[in-house]
Design a protein around this motif. Structure first.
Motif, PDB file in Angstrom:
ATOM      1  N   TRP A  52       0.840  -1.210   0.000  1.00 12.76           N
ATOM      2  CA  TRP A  52       0.000   0.000   0.000  1.00 12.76           C
ATOM      3  C   TRP A  52       0.867   1.249   0.000  1.00 12.76           C
ATOM      4  CZ3 TRP A  52      -5.345   0.350  -0.223  1.00 12.76           C
ATOM      5  CH2 TRP A  52      -5.883   1.624  -0.008  1.00 12.76           C
ATOM      6  N   ALA A  53       1.902   1.270   0.847  1.00  8.72           N
ATOM      7  CA  ALA A  53       2.785   2.431   0.920  1.00  8.72           C
ATOM      8  C   ALA A  53       3.519   2.660  -0.393  1.00  8.72           C
ATOM      9  CB  ALA A  53       3.790   2.251   2.062  1.00  8.72           C
ATOM     10  N   ALA A  54       3.946   1.573  -1.044  1.00 12.92           N
ATOM     11  CA  ALA A  54       4.667   1.707  -2.305  1.00 12.92           C
ATOM     12  C   ALA A  54       3.747   2.162  -3.438  1.00 12.92           C
ATOM     13  CB  ALA A  54       5.325   0.382  -2.676  1.00 12.92           C
ATOM     14  N   ALA A  55       2.477   1.795  -3.364  1.00  8.70           N
ATOM     15  CA  ALA A  55       1.527   2.180  -4.419  1.00  8.70           C
ATOM     16  C   ALA A  55       1.008   3.599  -4.231  1.00  8.70           C
ATOM     17  CB  ALA A  55       0.359   1.198  -4.446  1.00  8.70           C
ATOM     18  N   TYR A  56       0.730   3.970  -2.980  1.00  8.08           N
ATOM     19  CA  TYR A  56       0.054   5.236  -2.729  1.00  8.08           C
ATOM     20  C   TYR A  56       0.897   6.270  -1.993  1.00  8.08           C
ATOM     21  CZ  TYR A  56      -4.125   2.776  -4.230  1.00  8.08           C
ATOM     22  OH  TYR A  56      -5.045   2.080  -4.970  1.00  8.08           O
ATOM     23  N   GLY A  57       2.150   5.937  -1.688  1.00 11.31           N
ATOM     24  CA  GLY A  57       3.011   6.868  -0.975  1.00 11.31           C
ATOM     25  C   GLY A  57       3.400   8.070  -1.818  1.00 11.31           C
ATOM     26  N   PHE A  58       4.061   9.024  -1.160  1.00 11.86           N
ATOM     27  CA  PHE A  58       4.447  10.276  -1.825  1.00 11.86           C
ATOM     28  C   PHE A  58       5.431  10.024  -2.960  1.00 11.86           C
ATOM     29  CE2 PHE A  58       6.334  14.625  -1.864  1.00 11.86           C
ATOM     30  CZ  PHE A  58       5.150  15.316  -2.076  1.00 11.86           C
ATOM     31  N   HIS A  59       6.228   8.967  -2.838  1.00 16.26           N
ATOM     32  CA  HIS A  59       7.149   8.567  -3.902  1.00 16.26           C
ATOM     33  C   HIS A  59       6.792   7.139  -4.311  1.00 16.26           C
ATOM     34  CE1 HIS A  59       9.586  12.135  -3.277  1.00 16.26           C
ATOM     35  NE2 HIS A  59       9.603  11.867  -1.977  1.00 16.26           N
ATOM     36  N   PRO A  60       5.778   6.969  -5.159  1.00 14.80           N
ATOM     37  CA  PRO A  60       5.306   5.625  -5.501  1.00 14.80           C
ATOM     38  C   PRO A  60       6.367   4.786  -6.199  1.00 14.80           C
ATOM     39  CG  PRO A  60       4.281   7.287  -6.909  1.00 14.80           C
ATOM     40  CD  PRO A  60       5.009   8.027  -5.839  1.00 14.80           C
ATOM     41  N   ASP A  61       6.341   3.501  -5.899  1.00 14.26           N
ATOM     42  CA  ASP A  61       7.273   2.542  -6.495  1.00 14.26           C
ATOM     43  C   ASP A  61       6.447   1.361  -6.995  1.00 14.26           C
ATOM     44  OD1 ASP A  61       9.151   0.597  -7.078  1.00 14.26           O
ATOM     45  OD2 ASP A  61      10.422   1.040  -5.354  1.00 14.26           O
ATOM     46  N   PRO A  62       5.961   1.422  -8.251  1.00 15.20           N
ATOM     47  CA  PRO A  62       5.069   0.386  -8.768  1.00 15.20           C
ATOM     48  C   PRO A  62       5.639  -1.020  -8.698  1.00 15.20           C
ATOM     49  CG  PRO A  62       5.062   2.291 -10.219  1.00 15.20           C
ATOM     50  CD  PRO A  62       6.168   2.498  -9.236  1.00 15.20           C
TER      51      PRO A  62
ATOM     52  N   VAL B  72      -2.342  -4.523  -5.793  1.00 14.03           N
ATOM     53  CA  VAL B  72      -2.493  -4.349  -4.342  1.00 14.03           C
ATOM     54  C   VAL B  72      -3.909  -4.699  -3.897  1.00 14.03           C
ATOM     55  CG1 VAL B  72      -2.505  -2.670  -2.450  1.00 14.03           C
ATOM     56  CG2 VAL B  72      -0.654  -2.646  -4.133  1.00 14.03           C
ATOM     57  N   HIS B  73      -4.901  -4.215  -4.620  1.00 16.13           N
ATOM     58  CA  HIS B  73      -6.292  -4.482  -4.228  1.00 16.13           C
ATOM     59  C   HIS B  73      -6.677  -5.942  -4.485  1.00 16.13           C
ATOM     60  CE1 HIS B  73      -7.403  -0.397  -3.105  1.00 16.13           C
ATOM     61  NE2 HIS B  73      -6.589  -0.008  -4.074  1.00 16.13           N
TER      62      HIS B  73
ATOM     63  N   THR C 157       3.301  -0.671 -14.475  1.00 19.41           N
ATOM     64  CA  THR C 157       2.725   0.670 -14.453  1.00 19.41           C
ATOM     65  C   THR C 157       2.105   0.956 -13.092  1.00 19.41           C
ATOM     66  OG1 THR C 157       0.547  -0.064 -15.211  1.00 19.41           O
ATOM     67  CG2 THR C 157       2.184   0.487 -16.914  1.00 19.41           C
ATOM     68  N   GLN C 158       1.862   2.214 -12.823  1.00 19.41           N
ATOM     69  CA  GLN C 158       1.219   2.601 -11.562  1.00 19.41           C
ATOM     70  C   GLN C 158      -0.173   1.982 -11.471  1.00 19.41           C
ATOM     71  OE1 GLN C 158       2.439   4.150  -8.993  1.00 19.41           O
ATOM     72  NE2 GLN C 158       0.522   4.274  -7.827  1.00 19.41           N
ATOM     73  N   GLU C 159      -0.891   1.993 -12.582  1.00 23.76           N
ATOM     74  CA  GLU C 159      -2.247   1.432 -12.589  1.00 23.76           C
ATOM     75  C   GLU C 159      -2.234  -0.061 -12.287  1.00 23.76           C
ATOM     76  OE1 GLU C 159      -2.054   5.162 -14.774  1.00 23.76           O
ATOM     77  OE2 GLU C 159      -0.918   3.292 -14.972  1.00 23.76           O
TER      78      GLU C 159
END
Length: 203
Positions: A67-77, A172-173, A164-166
């Motif tokens: 969750w942190a990697a997907a939605y954090g301030f510096h995302p890491d997909p 994650v979900h 990708t971010q998407e």
């Protein structure tokens, strides 16, 4: 500046959350106040939090990291997807292939697909239109989607692609859903009858 263990800390985190919401910001304080994270629909976020809060330690740790990697301030997909896989493995493997010495989500998927075609099948606590335990095929499909969708696992292949971010958010979900299904006992291995139908159980 305020220390996180000070009495003022919760109040200031709440104030920051309120100000960002009022400003229509796409960001909000993370639930653990460790930094900012991208705002997610409140209903979706609460559902995710509920699963993480009740998950076993290993799965919960990987879900938080995903969750942190997907939605954090510096995302890491790539990290988000990888942690999502690990979270799913932590929930699926103990149910499907607990004695495997080198288990992976791919092995668990193969096991579920193989047994589904032979003497046993995987069902759920839900029932189908005939009142029998519903097939777990949709759940198996989610595992397949999550496992095969990580195209950055190995480099150099013809189907290798960056995450990708998407895709990371979807992974994650998907992992959150799988953790909930498997750790709640909603997925069941049921023997087949001679006619091939699963034995009905009272649930």
């Amino acid at each position: 500046m305020f220390e996180q263990d000070s009495q003022e800390w919760p109040e200031h985190v709440w104030d920051l959350r309120h100000r960002l919401t009022e400003a229509g910001s796409a960001w909000q304080p993370a639930k653990d106040a460790s930094g900012l994270e991208r705002r997610v629909d409140e209903t979706v976020a609460r559902a995710a939090e509920a699963v993480i809060a009740t998950a076993l330690a290993e799965a919960a740790t990987h879900l938080r990291a995903a969750w942190a990697a997907a939605y954090g301030f510096h995302p890491d997909p790539e990290k988000a997807y990888s942690q999502a896989i690990k979270a799913a493995e932590a929930a699926v493997i103990p149910v499907t292939i607990p004695k495997d010495g080198s288990p992976t989500l791919g092995k668990a998927l193969k096991h579920m697909q193989d047994t589904n075609e032979q003497t046993t099948r995987w069902t759920t606590v839900l029932h189908d239109k005939n009142g029998a335990p519903a097939s777990a095929e949709p759940i198996i499909g989610l595992i397949k989607l999550l496992w095969e969708g990580q195209r950055d696992r190995h480099a150099g292949g013809p189907t290798t692609k960056p995450t990708t971010q998407e895709a990371a958010e979807a992974a994650v979900h998907t992992a959150i859903a799988l953790v909930q299904w498997f750790q709640s006992g909603a997925v069941v291995k049921a023997p087949r009858t001679r006619t091939g139908a699963a034995v009905e159980r009272d649930v």
